[in-house]
Design a protein around this motif. Structure first.
Motif, PDB file in Angstrom:
ATOM      1  N   GLU A 116     -26.879  -1.586  42.731  1.00  8.48           N
ATOM      2  CA  GLU A 116     -26.757  -0.150  42.519  1.00  8.48           C
ATOM      3  C   GLU A 116     -25.291   0.263  42.370  1.00  8.48           C
ATOM      4  O   GLU A 116     -24.948   1.061  41.507  1.00  8.48           O
ATOM      5  N   ARG A 117     -24.420  -0.300  43.220  1.00 12.54           N
ATOM      6  CA  ARG A 117     -22.990   0.019  43.129  1.00 12.54           C
ATOM      7  C   ARG A 117     -22.415  -0.445  41.798  1.00 12.54           C
ATOM      8  O   ARG A 117     -21.630   0.259  41.164  1.00 12.54           O
ATOM      9  N   ILE A 118     -22.777  -1.626  41.361  1.00 11.45           N
ATOM     10  CA  ILE A 118     -22.271  -2.155  40.094  1.00 11.45           C
ATOM     11  C   ILE A 118     -22.770  -1.303  38.935  1.00 11.45           C
ATOM     12  O   ILE A 118     -22.012  -0.955  38.034  1.00 11.45           O
ATOM     13  N   ALA A 119     -24.035  -0.949  38.958  1.00 10.74           N
ATOM     14  CA  ALA A 119     -24.592  -0.114  37.886  1.00 10.74           C
ATOM     15  C   ALA A 119     -23.905   1.248  37.848  1.00 10.74           C
ATOM     16  O   ALA A 119     -23.584   1.761  36.774  1.00 10.74           O
ATOM     17  N   SER A 120     -23.632   1.814  39.018  1.00 10.00           N
ATOM     18  CA  SER A 120     -22.956   3.103  39.093  1.00 10.00           C
ATOM     19  C   SER A 120     -21.539   3.001  38.538  1.00 10.00           C
ATOM     20  O   SER A 120     -21.092   3.856  37.775  1.00 10.00           O
ATOM     21  N   THR A 121     -20.824   1.941  38.906  1.00  7.91           N
ATOM     22  CA  THR A 121     -19.464   1.742  38.420  1.00  7.91           C
ATOM     23  C   THR A 121     -19.458   1.552  36.915  1.00  7.91           C
ATOM     24  O   THR A 121     -18.640   2.143  36.205  1.00  7.91           O
ATOM     25  N   ARG A 122     -20.368   0.731  36.396  1.00 13.66           N
ATOM     26  CA  ARG A 122     -20.449   0.524  34.944  1.00 13.66           C
ATOM     27  C   ARG A 122     -20.719   1.841  34.228  1.00 13.66           C
ATOM     28  O   ARG A 122     -20.139   2.120  33.184  1.00 13.66           O
ATOM     29  N   SER A 123     -21.600   2.639  34.786  1.00 18.33           N
ATOM     30  CA  SER A 123     -21.941   3.917  34.188  1.00 18.33           C
ATOM     31  C   SER A 123     -20.717   4.831  34.161  1.00 18.33           C
ATOM     32  O   SER A 123     -20.437   5.479  33.152  1.00 18.33           O
ATOM     33  N   GLN A 124     -19.973   4.868  35.257  1.00 17.94           N
ATOM     34  CA  GLN A 124     -18.781   5.708  35.316  1.00 17.94           C
ATOM     35  C   GLN A 124     -17.731   5.231  34.317  1.00 17.94           C
ATOM     36  O   GLN A 124     -17.097   6.034  33.639  1.00 17.94           O
TER      37      GLN A 124
ATOM     38  N   SER B  57     -18.190   3.426  31.553  1.00 20.40           N
ATOM     39  CA  SER B  57     -18.607   3.571  30.160  1.00 20.40           C
ATOM     40  C   SER B  57     -18.624   5.034  29.734  1.00 20.40           C
ATOM     41  O   SER B  57     -18.571   5.324  28.545  1.00 20.40           O
ATOM     42  N   SER B  58     -18.651   5.956  30.688  1.00 17.32           N
ATOM     43  CA  SER B  58     -18.664   7.368  30.338  1.00 17.32           C
ATOM     44  C   SER B  58     -17.303   8.019  30.587  1.00 17.32           C
ATOM     45  O   SER B  58     -17.182   9.229  30.520  1.00 17.32           O
ATOM     46  N   PHE B  59     -16.264   7.216  30.847  1.00 15.79           N
ATOM     47  CA  PHE B  59     -14.932   7.764  31.100  1.00 15.79           C
ATOM     48  C   PHE B  59     -14.404   8.470  29.862  1.00 15.79           C
ATOM     49  O   PHE B  59     -14.440   7.938  28.755  1.00 15.79           O
ATOM     50  N   VAL B  60     -13.928   9.673  30.070  1.00 19.37           N
ATOM     51  CA  VAL B  60     -13.291  10.445  29.011  1.00 19.37           C
ATOM     52  C   VAL B  60     -11.940  10.898  29.557  1.00 19.37           C
ATOM     53  O   VAL B  60     -11.886  11.560  30.593  1.00 19.37           O
ATOM     54  N   PRO B  61     -10.845  10.526  28.899  1.00 20.61           N
ATOM     55  CA  PRO B  61      -9.535  10.930  29.399  1.00 20.61           C
ATOM     56  C   PRO B  61      -9.402  12.446  29.457  1.00 20.61           C
ATOM     57  O   PRO B  61      -9.905  13.161  28.583  1.00 20.61           O
ATOM     58  N   ILE B  62      -8.714  12.925  30.456  1.00 25.67           N
ATOM     59  CA  ILE B  62      -8.437  14.359  30.557  1.00 25.67           C
ATOM     60  C   ILE B  62      -7.415  14.747  29.489  1.00 25.67           C
ATOM     61  O   ILE B  62      -7.521  15.777  28.841  1.00 25.67           O
ATOM     62  N   TYR B  63      -6.427  13.887  29.308  1.00 28.15           N
ATOM     63  CA  TYR B  63      -5.370  14.097  28.315  1.00 28.15           C
ATOM     64  C   TYR B  63      -5.350  12.907  27.360  1.00 28.15           C
ATOM     65  O   TYR B  63      -4.661  11.922  27.616  1.00 28.15           O
ATOM     66  N   PRO B  64      -6.119  12.953  26.294  1.00 20.81           N
ATOM     67  CA  PRO B  64      -6.187  11.807  25.378  1.00 20.81           C
ATOM     68  C   PRO B  64      -4.837  11.529  24.712  1.00 20.81           C
ATOM     69  O   PRO B  64      -4.057  12.439  24.455  1.00 20.81           O
TER      70      PRO B  64
END
Length: 168
Positions: A32-40, A42-49
């Motif tokens: 569950e922890r690994i899946a949560s980390t992968r999800s976070q 893969s969905s990372f969006v920079p605040i300041y691209p």
């Protein structure tokens, strides 16, 4: 014997029964922890691209990530040039830039991060399979003079980049 592996392999608990007891709970929790980390991640969006910039320096296309306007470089707002370490890339600094931009005095300051030769989006020279610190020093000097020929800059290096910055 207690075996704790992550994956789809059979697990054995303290009682020796595959798939039962504490190991089953630990493995489920770890998954569950690994899946949560992968999800976070893969969905990372920079605040300041960042913007991508490639310049020619010492015969190589040197790739940089740019945050802010390089036209703002001045003695009052010097460029902050970030250089990464071994097995890293310019994009590794994204989290730091996101945090810096939220600090007083950093909202508009020009920031750049360099991909060293052979790392990230900067290719290595044709026919070379290794690089020496004088190569990195020469590349850094060329990039510094290309980005900020008239003003001093601030340099920040991590790991190998810190060694090069210190020598520079």
């Amino acid at each position: 014997a207690h075996t704790d592996q992550i994956g789809d392999d059979a697990h054995v608990n303290a009682g020796g029964v595959p798939g039962e007891g504490c190991c089953r709970t630990l493995c489920h929790s770890a998954r569950e922890r690994i899946a949560s980390t992968r999800s976070q991640l893969s969905s990372f969006v920079p605040i300041y691209p960042a913007k991508s910039l490639t310049i020619q320096a010492r015969g190589l296309p040197q790739h940089l990530l740019i945050w802010g306007d390089l036209g703002r470089i001045s003695a009052q707002e010097p460029l902050l040039l970030l250089v990464h370490g071994w097995m890293d890339v310019a994009a590794s600094f994204q989290f730091m830039v996101d945090a810096l931009r939220q600090q007083p005095g950093w909202a508009e300051r020009p920031i750049a991060a360099l991909d060293w030769r052979g790392f990230g989006q900067t290719p290595g020279p044709t026919g070379a399979d290794c690089y020496y610190f004088p190569d990195y020093l020469g590349d850094l000097d060329a990039v510094v003079h290309a980005l900020s020929p008239d003003h001093p800059i601030d340099l920040l290096g991590h790991s190998m980049g810190g060694n090069v910055v210190t020598m520079y």
